[in-house]
Design a protein around this motif. Sequence first.
Motif, short mmCIF file in Angstrom:
data_model
loop_
_atom_site.label_atom_id
_atom_site.label_comp_id
_atom_site.label_asym_id
_atom_site.label_seq_id
_atom_site.Cartn_x
_atom_site.Cartn_y
_atom_site.Cartn_z
N GLN A 196 -41.71 26.73 11.92
CA GLN A 196 -41.13 25.76 12.83
C GLN A 196 -41.44 26.07 14.29
O GLN A 196 -41.61 25.17 15.10
N ARG A 197 -41.55 27.34 14.64
CA ARG A 197 -41.70 27.72 16.03
C ARG A 197 -43.15 27.86 16.47
O ARG A 197 -43.47 27.68 17.65
N ALA A 198 -44.05 28.20 15.56
CA ALA A 198 -45.45 28.41 15.95
C ALA A 198 -46.17 27.07 16.12
O ALA A 198 -45.91 26.12 15.38
N PRO A 199 -47.08 26.94 17.09
CA PRO A 199 -47.90 25.73 17.22
C PRO A 199 -48.68 25.48 15.92
O PRO A 199 -49.20 26.43 15.33
N SER A 200 -48.78 24.23 15.50
CA SER A 200 -49.37 23.92 14.20
C SER A 200 -50.81 24.39 14.09
O SER A 200 -51.25 24.84 13.02
N ASP A 201 -51.57 24.30 15.18
CA ASP A 201 -52.98 24.69 15.12
C ASP A 201 -53.17 26.20 15.26
O ASP A 201 -54.30 26.70 15.22
N MET A 202 -52.07 26.94 15.43
CA MET A 202 -52.14 28.39 15.54
C MET A 202 -51.34 29.08 14.45
O MET A 202 -51.16 30.31 14.48
N LEU A 203 -50.87 28.31 13.49
CA LEU A 203 -49.95 28.88 12.50
C LEU A 203 -50.60 29.98 11.67
O LEU A 203 -49.96 30.97 11.33
N GLY A 204 -51.88 29.82 11.34
CA GLY A 204 -52.56 30.86 10.59
C GLY A 204 -52.60 32.17 11.36
O GLY A 204 -52.35 33.25 10.80
N ARG A 205 -52.89 32.09 12.66
CA ARG A 205 -52.98 33.30 13.48
C ARG A 205 -51.61 33.93 13.72
O ARG A 205 -51.45 35.15 13.67
N VAL A 206 -50.61 33.09 14.02
CA VAL A 206 -49.25 33.63 14.22
C VAL A 206 -48.74 34.23 12.92
O VAL A 206 -48.13 35.31 12.92
N SER A 207 -49.00 33.54 11.81
CA SER A 207 -48.59 34.06 10.51
C SER A 207 -49.25 35.41 10.23
O SER A 207 -48.60 36.35 9.76
N SER A 208 -50.55 35.51 10.50
CA SER A 208 -51.25 36.77 10.22
C SER A 208 -50.77 37.88 11.14
O SER A 208 -50.66 39.04 10.72
N ALA A 209 -50.50 37.54 12.42
CA ALA A 209 -49.99 38.56 13.34
C ALA A 209 -48.63 39.07 12.86
O ALA A 209 -48.37 40.28 12.85
N PHE A 210 -47.78 38.13 12.45
CA PHE A 210 -46.45 38.50 11.93
C PHE A 210 -46.59 39.39 10.70
O PHE A 210 -45.98 40.47 10.62
N ARG A 211 -47.40 38.94 9.74
CA ARG A 211 -47.54 39.70 8.50
C ARG A 211 -48.18 41.07 8.73
O ARG A 211 -47.75 42.07 8.18
N THR A 212 -49.23 41.09 9.55
CA THR A 212 -49.94 42.34 9.77
C THR A 212 -49.03 43.38 10.43
O THR A 212 -48.97 44.54 9.99
N LEU A 213 -48.32 42.96 11.48
CA LEU A 213 -47.42 43.89 12.15
C LEU A 213 -46.26 44.28 11.25
O LEU A 213 -45.80 45.43 11.26
N ALA A 214 -45.79 43.33 10.44
CA ALA A 214 -44.65 43.61 9.57
C ALA A 214 -45.04 44.52 8.42
O ALA A 214 -44.26 45.39 8.00
N VAL A 215 -46.24 44.33 7.89
CA VAL A 215 -46.66 45.08 6.71
C VAL A 215 -47.25 46.44 7.09
O VAL A 215 -47.38 47.33 6.24
N ALA A 216 -47.57 46.62 8.37
CA ALA A 216 -48.30 47.82 8.79
C ALA A 216 -47.62 49.12 8.34
O ALA A 216 -48.29 50.10 8.02
N GLY A 217 -46.30 49.12 8.32
CA GLY A 217 -45.60 50.35 7.96
C GLY A 217 -45.47 50.58 6.47
O GLY A 217 -45.08 51.69 6.05
N ALA A 218 -45.76 49.58 5.65
CA ALA A 218 -45.54 49.71 4.21
C ALA A 218 -46.39 50.81 3.56
O ALA A 218 -45.87 51.56 2.73
N PRO A 219 -47.69 50.93 3.88
CA PRO A 219 -48.45 52.03 3.28
C PRO A 219 -47.89 53.40 3.66
O PRO A 219 -47.82 54.31 2.84
N VAL A 220 -47.47 53.53 4.93
CA VAL A 220 -46.85 54.78 5.37
C VAL A 220 -45.56 55.01 4.59
O VAL A 220 -45.27 56.13 4.14
N GLY A 221 -44.78 53.94 4.42
CA GLY A 221 -43.54 54.05 3.66
C GLY A 221 -43.78 54.45 2.22
O GLY A 221 -43.03 55.25 1.66
N ALA A 222 -44.84 53.89 1.61
CA ALA A 222 -45.14 54.23 0.21
C ALA A 222 -45.47 55.71 0.07
O ALA A 222 -44.96 56.39 -0.83
N LEU A 223 -46.31 56.21 0.96
CA LEU A 223 -46.65 57.63 0.92
C LEU A 223 -45.44 58.50 1.26
O LEU A 223 -45.23 59.57 0.66
N LEU A 224 -44.64 58.04 2.23
CA LEU A 224 -43.43 58.77 2.60
C LEU A 224 -42.46 58.82 1.42
O LEU A 224 -41.84 59.85 1.15
#
Length: 423
Positions: A343-371
């Motif tokens: 709802q908040r991201a511009p429609s023509d940028m949704l893929g990029r905003v979505s990927s930025a959100f996911r990438t930053l959000a998921v970044a810690g998961a591999p570290v968490g798995a090893l931890l």
Amino acid sequence: MAAVEGTGTFAPVWRGGFGRLWTAAVVSRFGDALRGVALPLLATSLTSRPLLIASVTACGYLPWIVFGLLGGAVADRVDQRRAMWTVDAVRGLLVAVFAVAVALGHASIALLIALAFVLTTLQTLFDNASTALLPALVDHEALGRANARLMTGQQIAGGLIGAPVVPLLIAAGAAVPFAADAGTFLLAAALVASLQRTEAPERTPRPAGSTLRREIADGLRTLWHDRALRGLCTATALCNIGMGALIATLVILVTGWLDAGTAGYAVVTTAYAVGGLAGGVVNGRIATRFGPTRTVVLAGLVQIAALVVLGSVRSLAVTATALAVFGFMGMVWNVNTTTLMQQRAPSDMLGRVSSAFRTLAVAGAPVGALLGGAVATAWGPNMPALLTAAFFVLSVLALIPARKRDVPVVAPGDDATAAHAPR
């Protein structure tokens, strides 16, 4: 796009593009569940070392860090439907080859790690394209219900149906769950390909000289300037560090600490799925009462309590109940964060905003798995659950700046203090 109104809310129309996308997502999630349960069980049959088992999970997250932003930029450039069915077709062929390798006795931890890495690499494009495509198939007002129905259907197929049948499939042969997963990928590809008949989403022409690097930077900047999305992204990143630890070691907790075996593992994963299903059904009422951001805070608080119980009480029944509650609020969290982003991201940028959100959000998961693997080795298989609870506490604290009702939407060209009328 289409939606129907009833009882003061909007719901997506099943016929047409949304119905086909929903079916493809549900079929694909069923296959993911088969592979998701069978892969760690196969890993435990190859090694008893928690850190190696956790490495399989960690490598399933790592591509989001390496390729996630690129996947979002590509998703905004290409035909999203074509990208989705092509990716699913390739993934189906890869898993089919892996099933043959397992059947011939050539499985190894290295092969499991390679498969997890490659499949998630392809998923970075698929998921970003899917998130960007949904608003083109349903009206803006129906996004919340569309996401809830999509995620609920996936939960039914993945947890309620998929996870419990894995022991039966494994009994027929270690390769059977992976062969079935390959089939679901190919079926989902065919369903998404049929979306070519629907109207393509509109795109704003790219400026002359625009590059992928600049477009990725625009997506990151848009996410950062939106206070609500920035808070949600930070909170989700902290959660995912804990989730990486929990998911990577859950099979050890159930089969080792609880001594519940493969059947017990199926029970707890099914309980998690049932909880998620219930969360998808009632999410609309909770979000309407508290608002989407406050609903996410509530979900985080309840999940903290469930995790403390999970890591403290040595009982299969209690573990299953705690995971059901955890799954319930996990679904509520996921639906509202995804809807807010769309709802908040511009429609023509949704893929990029979505990927930025996911990438930053998921970044810690591999570290968490090893931890999680290291913590389980040092202090016992129940400790990763308590570690996850600690990270969820931090995530709820990170949501505080985004809790105000009227958080303004900031456009890509605005500075960090400029604001439009709130949505």
